[in-house]
Scaffold this motif. Structure first.
Motif, PDB file in Angstrom:
ATOM      1  N   HIS A 267      11.534   8.540   4.486  1.00 29.80           N
ATOM      2  CA  HIS A 267      12.367   7.815   5.630  1.00 29.80           C
ATOM      3  C   HIS A 267      12.938   8.715   6.657  1.00 29.80           C
ATOM      4  O   HIS A 267      13.115   8.560   7.813  1.00 29.80           O
TER       5      HIS A 267
ATOM      6  N   TRP B  25       7.765  -2.722   5.427  1.00 28.27           N
ATOM      7  CA  TRP B  25       7.569  -1.342   5.626  1.00 28.27           C
ATOM      8  C   TRP B  25       8.301  -1.105   7.200  1.00 28.27           C
ATOM      9  O   TRP B  25       8.601  -0.019   7.434  1.00 28.27           O
TER      10      TRP B  25
ATOM     11  N   THR C 232      10.817   1.438   7.977  1.00 29.60           N
ATOM     12  CA  THR C 232      10.554   2.689   8.945  1.00 29.60           C
ATOM     13  C   THR C 232      11.299   2.456  10.246  1.00 29.60           C
ATOM     14  O   THR C 232      11.505   3.454  11.203  1.00 29.60           O
TER      15      THR C 232
ATOM     16  N   ASN D  74      11.702  11.532   7.350  1.00 30.60           N
ATOM     17  CA  ASN D  74      10.798  12.060   8.447  1.00 30.60           C
ATOM     18  C   ASN D  74      10.342  11.324   9.377  1.00 30.60           C
ATOM     19  O   ASN D  74      10.122  11.519  10.585  1.00 30.60           O
ATOM     20  N   TYR D  75      10.264   9.866   9.001  1.00 32.72           N
ATOM     21  CA  TYR D  75       9.887   8.823   9.984  1.00 32.72           C
ATOM     22  C   TYR D  75      11.063   8.939  11.140  1.00 32.72           C
ATOM     23  O   TYR D  75      10.742   8.552  12.194  1.00 32.72           O
ATOM     24  N   GLN D  76      12.107   8.989  10.895  1.00 30.22           N
ATOM     25  CA  GLN D  76      13.250   8.827  11.689  1.00 30.22           C
ATOM     26  C   GLN D  76      13.251   9.951  12.815  1.00 30.22           C
ATOM     27  O   GLN D  76      13.435   9.969  13.753  1.00 30.22           O
TER      28      GLN D  76
END
Length: 224
Positions: A214, A110, A114, A216-218
């Protein structure tokens, strides 16, 4: 069997799938309740007031929470097609590696999924090392449980469908089949086993889900 059995899960959760696979291996009838985790049902919150998450298995009105606990409950309640080894030492080893999968392997993968830039590169080493440790557990075995799918295979089953999705989304290969041939073969054997294969979530939906996650994480990392 005429017993009231309900499984609260989501369509994509690998933790819920563990229970699905175990129940089907043992031929146990149950009802599925699909949860929307953005709007959890009162029943889910009632049955799992501590963590408020899926999966929850409700047997004769009594809830069992946490997927690995659920696997053991299923195995102890319905004796046919045993999932855990009978030998105490082998049973302890299976539990150890199942916990390793949840506590070490999944978080390390994970972190790669991320991560961004150097953070992603730094996370790659530990993730690959953890996969190498699993490779060592498969010597002369088709499945972690031997010739038949068992508890540890179900615990690690998420690898057989999520790893490939993660790799596609981030355009990075985590598992080199040439370097990890036993683990690669296990993933194929597990994925294609009929009792497993019929329950996989739609791959296109998974890719879409994790692409959005992904992104949204970036965005969140870029905003820091």
């Amino acid at each position: 069997m005429g017993e009231e059995l309900k499984l609260h899960r989501t369509w994509s959760s690998p933790f819920g799938l563990r229970a699905v696979w175990a129940l089907h291996i043992k031929g146990i009838h149950y009802d599925t309740i699909f949860e929307d985790l953005s709007q959890k049902s009162p029943e889910l919150l009632q049955h799992n007031p501590v963590h408020k998450k899926i999966p929850v298995l409700v047997h004769k009105g009594k809830p069992i929470c946490e997927s690995l606990v659920i696997l053991e409950y299923i195995d102890e309640t319905w004796k046919e097609a045993p999932l855990l080894p009978q030998d105490p030492y082998e049973k302890a080893i299976a539990r150890f590696w199942a916990k390793f999968g949840d506590d070490k392997l999944l978080p390390s993968i994970w972190s790669v999924f991320t991560g961004q830039g150097n953070e992603k590169n730094e996370a790659l080493g530990p993730a690959v090392q953890n996969l190498e440790l699993l490779e060592e557990q498969l010597k002369e075995k088709k499945f972690f449980g031997g010739e038949e799918i068992g508890y540890l295979d179900l615990s690690l089953g998420w690898l057989a469908y999520l790893l490939d999705v993660f790799e596609e989304v981030i355009d990075l290969k985590l598992l080199d089949a040439a370097k990890l041939p036993l683990l690669s073969a296990w993933m194929n054997n597990f994925y294609d086993a009929p009792v497993i294969k019929e329950h996989w979530p739609p791959r296109d939906k998974l890719v879409t889900k994790f692409q959005l996650l992904h992104e949204n994480y970036q965005k969140a990392l870029a905003a820091k």
